[in-house]
Design an enzyme around this catalytic site. Structure first.
Site, short mmCIF file in Angstrom:
data_model
loop_
_atom_site.label_atom_id
_atom_site.label_comp_id
_atom_site.label_asym_id
_atom_site.label_seq_id
_atom_site.Cartn_x
_atom_site.Cartn_y
_atom_site.Cartn_z
N SER A 11 21.87 -49.56 19.20
CA SER A 11 22.56 -48.54 20.01
C SER A 11 21.71 -48.17 21.21
CB SER A 11 22.82 -47.29 19.18
OG SER A 11 23.25 -46.26 20.04
N HIS A 36 25.64 -51.85 20.94
CA HIS A 36 26.49 -50.69 20.64
C HIS A 36 26.32 -49.64 21.74
CE1 HIS A 36 28.72 -48.18 17.73
NE2 HIS A 36 27.91 -47.18 18.08
N ASP A 38 27.38 -45.87 22.84
CA ASP A 38 27.89 -44.60 22.35
C ASP A 38 28.38 -43.72 23.49
OD1 ASP A 38 27.58 -44.60 19.45
OD2 ASP A 38 25.45 -44.85 19.88
N MET A 40 30.09 -40.30 24.60
CA MET A 40 30.37 -38.93 24.13
C MET A 40 30.84 -38.09 25.31
SD MET A 40 27.08 -38.35 21.67
CE MET A 40 26.42 -39.68 20.66
N HIS A 69 31.80 -47.37 21.34
CA HIS A 69 32.20 -46.37 20.34
C HIS A 69 32.57 -45.09 21.09
CE1 HIS A 69 30.53 -43.63 16.84
NE2 HIS A 69 31.83 -43.43 17.07
N MET A 71 33.45 -41.53 21.31
CA MET A 71 33.49 -40.22 20.65
C MET A 71 34.07 -39.26 21.67
SD MET A 71 29.79 -40.62 18.82
CE MET A 71 29.39 -42.02 19.85
N MET A 140 31.15 -43.88 9.77
CA MET A 140 29.98 -43.10 10.21
C MET A 140 29.16 -42.68 9.00
SD MET A 140 30.10 -42.93 13.52
CE MET A 140 28.63 -41.91 13.67
N GLY A 145 27.29 -37.52 17.33
CA GLY A 145 26.81 -36.61 18.37
C GLY A 145 25.38 -36.90 18.79
N PHE A 146 24.56 -37.33 17.84
CA PHE A 146 23.14 -37.52 18.16
C PHE A 146 22.56 -38.69 17.38
CE2 PHE A 146 24.32 -33.14 18.71
CZ PHE A 146 23.84 -32.86 19.99
N GLY A 147 21.60 -39.37 17.99
CA GLY A 147 20.85 -40.40 17.29
C GLY A 147 19.78 -39.76 16.41
N GLY A 148 19.17 -40.56 15.56
CA GLY A 148 18.01 -40.10 14.80
C GLY A 148 18.31 -39.20 13.62
N ASP A 174 27.31 -46.85 11.03
CA ASP A 174 26.63 -46.28 12.19
C ASP A 174 25.98 -44.96 11.81
OD1 ASP A 174 25.87 -45.43 14.70
OD2 ASP A 174 27.90 -45.35 15.53
N GLY A 175 24.66 -44.92 11.95
CA GLY A 175 23.93 -43.67 11.75
C GLY A 175 22.84 -43.80 10.69
N GLY A 176 21.59 -43.64 11.12
CA GLY A 176 20.48 -43.63 10.16
C GLY A 176 20.17 -44.98 9.53
C1 DX5 Z 1 25.82 -41.13 16.59
C2 DX5 Z 1 25.99 -42.48 17.24
C3 DX5 Z 1 25.11 -43.54 16.68
C4 DX5 Z 1 23.64 -43.26 16.81
C5 DX5 Z 1 22.83 -44.21 15.97
O1 DX5 Z 1 26.74 -40.25 17.11
O2 DX5 Z 1 27.33 -42.92 17.08
O3 DX5 Z 1 25.43 -44.83 17.20
O4 DX5 Z 1 23.21 -43.34 18.12
O5 DX5 Z 1 21.50 -43.85 16.09
P1 DX5 Z 1 20.51 -43.88 14.84
O6 DX5 Z 1 20.48 -45.31 14.37
O7 DX5 Z 1 19.22 -43.43 15.43
O8 DX5 Z 1 21.07 -42.96 13.78
ZN ZN Z 2 27.91 -45.13 17.53
#
Ligand code: DX5
Ligand code: ZN
Length: 225
Positions: A11, A36, A38, A40, A69, A71, A140, A145-148, A174-176
């Site tokens: 991402s 990927h 993202d 938003m 993706h 959002m 998901m 909304g946020f990475g990490g 997607d996520g974590g």
């Molecule tokens: C969250 C995004 C994800 C995110 C993944 O809203 O859709 O794609 O950036 O980041 P990590 O892998 O750090 O959770």
């Molecule tokens: Zn995503």
């Protein structure tokens, strides 16, 4: 369980935005085939990222599939601009207040491949009317909304449910995602693994990509996928 070999989709959200072209090249040179993106809108989720002009700027510097993706609250409005900018795959949320059939039609009409996304607390049953037309379903494993953020493992049961419902397309998570959670997701049937921080936060991106993929591939084999 899945007919597809595990694929990693880094991402761009976690990349260094001061040098995006080289961040894109870094994962492409590591053998990555799907990036990927993202998107938003600050309304569907509390964060704002980027729009079609950024995708259009990156299109000439990469041959990777751009997995976009959305959002956003109004995917019908944004599907075409992103497809024109160079997005190959475009997914939107079941939770968005839209007519999913119309959005799928629009994505297909623009020459892109449609996907739908469900949040961690949304059952996949609501996707049933649309599954036969989808190229991928994105589950998901964090709230968008946020990475990490921390991986929510309970969502992995959704992959078997989707196959039981007859879905034959790609199963994305997607996520974590990191070396450990990639294995958990692949064992459950996921074949497209989005990874933000675990790739772009790593010193050696090539090693991160390889380690996550190897972990997913051996888990998928072990589960008979
Ligand atoms: C969250 C995004 C994800 C995110 C993944 O809203 O859709 O794609 O950036 O980041 P990590 O892998 O750090 O959770
Ligand atoms: Zn995503």
């Amino acid at each position: 369980m899945t007919p597809y070999a595990p694929t990693i989709a880094p991402s761009l959200l976690s990349a260094d935005f001061t040098r995006l072209a080289s961040e894109v090249a870094a994962v492409e040179q590591a053998g990555v085939s799907v990036l990927h993106l993202d998107v938003m809108d600050g309304h569907f989720v509390p964060n704002i990222t980027f729009g079609p002009p950024l995708v259009a700027s990156l299109r000439p510097v990469s041959k990777m599939v751009f997995d976009t993706h959305l959002m956003v609250t109004d995917p019908l409005k944004y599907a075409e601009p992103f497809a024109k900018a160079g997005s190959d795959w475009i997914s939107f949320h079941l939770e968005a207040p839209c007519d999913p059939s119309a959005v799928i039609d629009r994505i297909v009409a623009c020459g892109a491949k449609p996907g739908m996304v469900v949040n961690p607390d949304t059952p996949v049953s609501g996707l049933r009317p649309y599954l036969s037309r989808l190229h991928h379903v994105l589950v998901m494993s964090v709230f968008p909304g946020f990475g990490g953020q921390k991986f929510i493992g309970g969502v992995c049961a959704k992959f078997a449910e989707l196959r039981d419902m007859g879905f034959e397309g790609r199963l994305e998570i997607d996520g974590g995602i990191n070396v450990e959670t990639a294995a958990e997701a692949a064992r459950a049937g996921a074949d497209l693994l989005v990874a933000g921080n675990s790739v772009y936060g790593a010193k050696d991106r090539t090693k991160a990509v390889r380690d996550i993929l190897a972990s997913a591939a051996s888990a998928a084999v072990a589960s008979g996928g």
